[in-house]
Design a protein around this motif. Sequence first.
Motif, PDB file in Angstrom:
ATOM      1  N   ASP A  15       0.903  -1.182   0.077  1.00  0.00           N
ATOM      2  CA  ASP A  15      -0.165  -0.012   0.156  1.00  0.00           C
ATOM      3  C   ASP A  15       0.860   1.356   0.150  1.00  0.00           C
ATOM      4  O   ASP A  15       1.569   1.545   0.862  1.00  0.00           O
ATOM      5  N   GLY A  16       0.752   2.049  -1.134  1.00  0.00           N
ATOM      6  CA  GLY A  16       1.561   3.356  -1.258  1.00  0.00           C
ATOM      7  C   GLY A  16       1.086   4.644  -0.320  1.00  0.00           C
ATOM      8  O   GLY A  16       1.597   5.275  -0.206  1.00  0.00           O
ATOM      9  N   THR A  17      -0.235   4.396   0.191  1.00  0.00           N
ATOM     10  CA  THR A  17      -0.496   5.341   0.882  1.00  0.00           C
ATOM     11  C   THR A  17      -0.303   5.328   2.565  1.00  0.00           C
ATOM     12  O   THR A  17      -0.455   6.342   3.033  1.00  0.00           O
ATOM     13  N   LYS A  18       0.517   4.307   2.706  1.00  0.00           N
ATOM     14  CA  LYS A  18       0.843   4.276   4.303  1.00  0.00           C
ATOM     15  C   LYS A  18       2.290   4.433   4.339  1.00  0.00           C
ATOM     16  O   LYS A  18       3.106   4.850   3.316  1.00  0.00           O
ATOM     17  N   THR A  19       2.866   4.405   5.474  1.00  0.00           N
ATOM     18  CA  THR A  19       4.238   4.829   5.612  1.00  0.00           C
ATOM     19  C   THR A  19       5.115   3.807   5.181  1.00  0.00           C
ATOM     20  O   THR A  19       4.664   2.733   4.958  1.00  0.00           O
ATOM     21  N   VAL A  20       6.316   4.184   5.078  1.00  0.00           N
ATOM     22  CA  VAL A  20       7.299   3.216   4.494  1.00  0.00           C
ATOM     23  C   VAL A  20       7.445   1.997   5.682  1.00  0.00           C
ATOM     24  O   VAL A  20       7.473   0.910   5.146  1.00  0.00           O
ATOM     25  N   GLU A  21       7.465   2.219   6.711  1.00  0.00           N
ATOM     26  CA  GLU A  21       7.678   1.107   7.854  1.00  0.00           C
ATOM     27  C   GLU A  21       6.545   0.432   7.866  1.00  0.00           C
ATOM     28  O   GLU A  21       6.517  -0.816   7.908  1.00  0.00           O
ATOM     29  N   ARG A  22       5.271   0.988   7.878  1.00  0.00           N
ATOM     30  CA  ARG A  22       4.287   0.262   8.115  1.00  0.00           C
ATOM     31  C   ARG A  22       3.935  -0.644   6.874  1.00  0.00           C
ATOM     32  O   ARG A  22       3.329  -1.789   6.732  1.00  0.00           O
ATOM     33  N   SER A  23       3.781  -0.180   5.569  1.00  0.00           N
ATOM     34  CA  SER A  23       3.863  -0.960   4.369  1.00  0.00           C
ATOM     35  C   SER A  23       4.881  -2.042   4.082  1.00  0.00           C
ATOM     36  O   SER A  23       4.389  -3.119   3.750  1.00  0.00           O
TER      37      SER A  23
END
Length: 173
Positions: free
Chosen positions: A29-37
């Motif tokens: 998912d590109g809408t989330k932060t780098v760490e979370r995705s």
Amino acid sequence: MSTEESQDDSPEEEEDLQYFVRIGGADLDGTKTVERSLSELDGIGTRTARLVAEKADVDRNATFGLLDEDDIDAVVDIAENLEDHVPSWMTNRQNDFFTGETTHLVGTDVSEKRRHDINRMKIIESYKGVRHKRGQKVRGQRTKSTGRSEGTIGVNVEEIREEMADEEEGDDE
């Protein structure tokens, strides 16, 4: 005036937003932060995701889809070749059975290798393989009172009431 400027900036940012980023055969998912995705990807947890962002020189709290193509490519490259960037104790596939190499599997490769390992254990009929074949617990858990999959044991009161009601209807006619 500052609120109008911020409203004008948001549509431009949304146009540049990449909604899906492909890593290891999976869409992130590109809408989330780098760490979370990254942590949603199989084979990468929060600690590893933080390390990948650090190695790629990317802010881990930045939105993943808003990064430049070069930054996204750097993150993808490090995530797919993680064994080159982390110590061997941090990889998830140390001393592979067939090759003897230490690698880090990401995405669909994790489930594929796990299925392959379980099938190998079943074929050679190791203790764990026999437990997998029987559908029993493999890692030494208790089985006397938990893990029962054979349906309910005891009396099903609702079923008995339905049968009695059907018999009464048959007697009335």
